[in-house]
Enzyme design. Structure first.
Site, PDB file in Angstrom:
ATOM      1  N   ASP A  21       0.841  -1.195   0.000  1.00 51.44           N
ATOM      2  CA  ASP A  21       0.000   0.000   0.000  1.00 51.44           C
ATOM      3  C   ASP A  21       0.879   1.248   0.000  1.00 51.44           C
ATOM      4  OD1 ASP A  21      -1.826   2.003   0.434  1.00 51.44           O
ATOM      5  OD2 ASP A  21      -2.205   1.465   2.532  1.00 51.44           O
ATOM      6  N   ASN A  23      -0.139   4.420  -0.787  1.00 51.65           N
ATOM      7  CA  ASN A  23      -0.768   5.697  -0.432  1.00 51.65           C
ATOM      8  C   ASN A  23      -1.404   5.694   0.957  1.00 51.65           C
ATOM      9  OD1 ASN A  23      -3.066   4.244  -0.803  1.00 51.65           O
ATOM     10  ND2 ASN A  23      -4.017   5.605  -2.309  1.00 51.65           N
ATOM     11  N   ASP A  25      -3.846   4.008   2.440  1.00 50.85           N
ATOM     12  CA  ASP A  25      -5.287   3.915   2.715  1.00 50.85           C
ATOM     13  C   ASP A  25      -5.703   2.523   3.191  1.00 50.85           C
ATOM     14  OD1 ASP A  25      -5.083   2.420   0.434  1.00 50.85           O
ATOM     15  OD2 ASP A  25      -6.584   3.528  -0.723  1.00 50.85           O
ATOM     16  N   ASP A  29      -1.912  -1.096  -3.891  1.00 53.85           N
ATOM     17  CA  ASP A  29      -2.221  -0.315  -5.099  1.00 53.85           C
ATOM     18  C   ASP A  29      -1.123  -0.469  -6.149  1.00 53.85           C
ATOM     19  OD1 ASP A  29      -0.219   1.310  -3.886  1.00 53.85           O
ATOM     20  OD2 ASP A  29      -1.797   2.287  -2.710  1.00 53.85           O
ATOM     21  N   ASP A  98      -5.411 -10.057 -15.550  1.00 50.21           N
ATOM     22  CA  ASP A  98      -6.346 -11.161 -15.394  1.00 50.21           C
ATOM     23  C   ASP A  98      -7.462 -10.947 -16.406  1.00 50.21           C
ATOM     24  OD1 ASP A  98      -7.854 -13.275 -14.101  1.00 50.21           O
ATOM     25  OD2 ASP A  98      -6.719 -12.783 -12.287  1.00 50.21           O
ATOM     26  N   ASP A 201      -9.180 -16.376 -16.661  1.00 51.75           N
ATOM     27  CA  ASP A 201      -9.972 -16.832 -15.515  1.00 51.75           C
ATOM     28  C   ASP A 201     -11.085 -17.811 -15.908  1.00 51.75           C
ATOM     29  OD1 ASP A 201     -10.691 -16.116 -12.605  1.00 51.75           O
ATOM     30  OD2 ASP A 201     -12.599 -15.828 -13.624  1.00 51.75           O
ATOM     31  N   GLU A 258      -6.485 -20.627 -16.543  1.00 53.85           N
ATOM     32  CA  GLU A 258      -6.972 -21.340 -15.364  1.00 53.85           C
ATOM     33  C   GLU A 258      -8.059 -22.272 -15.909  1.00 53.85           C
ATOM     34  OE1 GLU A 258      -9.269 -20.592 -11.129  1.00 53.85           O
ATOM     35  OE2 GLU A 258     -10.014 -19.719 -12.966  1.00 53.85           O
ATOM     36  N   HIS A 330      -4.217 -17.182  -5.093  1.00 49.57           N
ATOM     37  CA  HIS A 330      -5.186 -16.436  -4.279  1.00 49.57           C
ATOM     38  C   HIS A 330      -6.461 -17.232  -3.991  1.00 49.57           C
ATOM     39  CE1 HIS A 330      -6.763 -16.198  -8.237  1.00 49.57           C
ATOM     40  NE2 HIS A 330      -7.870 -15.613  -7.814  1.00 49.57           N
TER      41      HIS A 330
HETATM   42  C1  GLC Z   1     -11.385 -17.890 -10.703  1.00 50.35           C
HETATM   43  C2  GLC Z   1     -10.655 -16.941  -9.786  1.00 50.35           C
HETATM   44  C3  GLC Z   1     -11.422 -16.816  -8.523  1.00 50.35           C
HETATM   45  C4  GLC Z   1     -12.783 -16.259  -8.838  1.00 50.35           C
HETATM   46  C5  GLC Z   1     -13.496 -17.085  -9.897  1.00 50.35           C
HETATM   47  C6  GLC Z   1     -14.640 -16.334 -10.484  1.00 50.35           C
HETATM   48  O1  GLC Z   1     -11.419 -19.172 -10.204  1.00 50.35           O
HETATM   49  O2  GLC Z   1      -9.344 -17.357  -9.602  1.00 50.35           O
HETATM   50  O3  GLC Z   1     -10.771 -16.011  -7.581  1.00 50.35           O
HETATM   51  O4  GLC Z   1     -13.555 -16.219  -7.681  1.00 50.35           O
HETATM   52  O5  GLC Z   1     -12.659 -17.419 -10.971  1.00 50.35           O
HETATM   53  O6  GLC Z   1     -14.177 -15.282 -11.292  1.00 50.35           O
END
Ligand code: GLC
Length: 565
Positions: A21, A23, A25, A29, A98, A201, A258, A330
């Protein structure tokens, strides 16, 4: 397999909200990423995937995009993004965004127009269907985040729209050529700006089984998993090849999918020189011991199960294409908490995990904080959970009869929030992530022991070991073997032992990893050739290695790379 510009590189995923971060907040970012580019480069990383930074209501942490052409103000401005691209370029680094195009946000202008007139032009960009009557949705598929995939259109009697994820993430209708053209325009717009490519994604979901039929219920709610539908949907390749030709090919861009639920035998269609994508993540171990009933019915796999699964996926890919190798992201718990038995959750174990990930064939793809060995978050209360997916799993666990404490314990093990805590930069307040009093998500209390600043000073730290791994991949003496060499497991009868060769013309490396708390002595495999030659230690996660006459003794959690050429 043709050689590509990115094969010899190392990548890292940044989850921008939790990275740094700048800035003050409380939320990470783009300027925070710019400030840390030299740090990232120091780990040998030159490709960065940034989780979504587009404008979004953040129902699913940015995976619900309301404007694909804007940066969300929480992350900064388009000028910041352009600066990031310039600064990356100066350092010979590449930025991936993404690409979330299975669905958008219910706040997207297109969806609002569609809702206002589902029969009109914009209605064709989504899936609207009549229900079965009596308040029943069109079919019984369960959304990934729980509940029906169908949501009633407000103000309409029996009209529903489709959302495989949250109801705020309406699915885009890829059958509509006008929608596909819009998606390709958007992709090219970003590639023109200087992006090197995308992480793509949830892409397998773009092709639906358009019969929208019921499948047998698999839980008491009378619904069935979307996976049933994915088994029956066919023809995704037409969309994906079109996308490739219309976009990525024109820019020599890196497109990493993915892609779960690839049908048996179809992997070669997805990757390789003529595949739909440049690469896909190897998620083979992600589903191990995971139950379709939910987190609460799932467990952790054994060391041997993980090893054998990775060997199998390496064999399936062979020389056909290139995986992106991960231990966490994540959407997953921290790799060190998940794949290391508790007795190995120490520096040696973490280095060993990193070594094995870097030495498999494919591109090593780190997740922020992995390089310092960040661990799962010790959740004490369900109120600490932000993630929409985990909250749903908690409800599922309660419905299955677990107590609140049991449900919390079950979801804590797998929660996506484990990996979403702020990066631990120092032992300053809030781990140096922010100067605000309260970060958007609490820092892991172990930040006093595990942080970047402390590890910078310690030559034996996990961080510095990752640096050695990153450097080794680019070392001219080993690069060809590590990047393109074959992957050949040996000594598989030793259950907690990783042992494999990486071989290329004129060079062979032997990788050994003892994933246990017990010392193990193994014969130097005959495949190493002349039994009397010296074994050269290229990298070792401990200080010593015991080699006696054709036998090697590995200490607990020891990992070594030997040059046995
Ligand atoms: C993918 C992402 C995940 C998201 C899902 C819907 O699996 O990695 O974080 O919740 O798609 O977009």
């Amino acid at each position: 397999m043709k050689k590509q510009w990115w094969h010899g590189r190392t990548a890292m995923q940044i989850y921008p909200k939790s990275f740094y971060d700048a800035n003050g907040d409380g939320t990470g970012d783009l300027r925070g990423i710019i400030e840390k580019l030299d740090y990232i480069k120091s780990i040998g990383v030159d490709i960065i995937w940034i989780s979504p930074i587009y404008r979004s209501p953040f129902v699913d942490q940015g995976y619900d995009i309301s404007d694909y052409y804007q940066i969300d103000p929480g992350f900064g401005t388009m000028e910041d993004m352009e600066e990031l691209l310039r600064e990356a370029k100066k350092r010979d680094m590449y930025i991936l965004m993404d690409l979330v195009v299975n669905h958008c946000s219910s706040e997207h202008a297109l969806f609002k127009k569609a809702l206002a007139d589902p029969e009109g032009e914009y209605g064709q960009y989504f899936y609207f269907r009549k229900g079965k009557g009596n308040g029943q949705p069109p079919c019984n598929w369960r959304a990934y985040f729980g509940g029906s995939v169908w949501e009633k259109v407000p103000g309409q009697d029996d009209l529903w729209y489709l959302h495989l994820f949250a109801k705020e993430q309406p699915d885009l209708n890829w059958e509509n050529p006008a929608l596909r053209r819009r998606v390709y325009d958007m992709i090219r717009w970003w590639l023109e700006k200087g992006l090197a490519g995308f992480r793509i994604d949830a892409i397998i979901n773009i092709k639906k089984d358009l019969s929208f039929r019921d499948y047998p219920a698999d839980r008491d709610d009378g619904m069935c998993s979307v996976h049933n539908m994915l088994k029956h949907a066919s023809g995704i390749g037409d969309f994906l090849l079109e996308m490739r030709h219309e976009t990525f090919d024109r820019y020599n861009a890196l497109a990493i999918a993915e892609a779960f639920d690839i049908k048996d035998g179809e992997l070669p269609l997805f990757v390789g020189d003529d595949g739909y994508f440049s690469s896909i993540f190897d998620f083979s171990t992600e589903g191990l011991c995971k139950s379709r009933r939910g987190y609460f019915a799932s467990g952790l796999p054994s060391v041997t199960e993980v090893r054998d699964t990775l060997y199998k996926s390496q064999a399936e890919m062979g020389d056909h294409g290139f995986f992106c190798n991960i231990i966490e992201n994540h959407d997953e718990p921290r790799g060190a908490s998940r794949y290391l038995p508790v007795s190995g959750q120490n520096d040696a174990g973490k280095k060993l995990l990193g070594l094995l990930m870097h030495m498999r064939r494919g591109m090593p793809f780190l997740y922020q904080g992995q390089e310092i060995g960040m661990m799962n978050y010790p959740f004490r209360n369900i109120d600490e959970i932000e993630d929409i997916g985990t909250l749903n799993e908690y409800r599922v666990a309660l419905a299955a009869g677990l107590s609140e404490d049991e449900a919390l314990a079950a979801v804590s093990l797998f929660s996506r929030d484990n990996a979403r805590t702020p990066v631990q930069w120092s032992d300053d307040p809030q781990a140096g992530f922010t100067t605000a009093d309260t970060p958007w998500f609490p820092v892991n209390p172990n930040y006093r022991e595990i942080n970047v600043r402390a590890q910078e000073k310690d030559p034996d730290s996990v961080l510095n070991f990752y640096r050695s791994l990153g450097a080794l991949r680019k070392d001219p003496a080993y690069a060809e073997t590590i990047v393109y060499g074959t992957f050949e497991p040996v000594l598989q009868e030793y259950s907690d032992l990783y042992a494999f060769f990486r071989r290329s013309a004129g060079k062979q490396l032997l990788v050994l990893g003892n994933m246990s708390e017990k010392e193990v002595t193994v014969p130097v495999p005959a495949e190493s050739g002349d039994p009397h030659k010296d074994l050269k230690v290229v990298l070792n996660n401990l200080k010593h290695l015991e080699i006696q006459k054709n036998r090697i003794t590995l200490a607990p959690w020891q990992g070594v790379i030997l040059d046995v050429t």
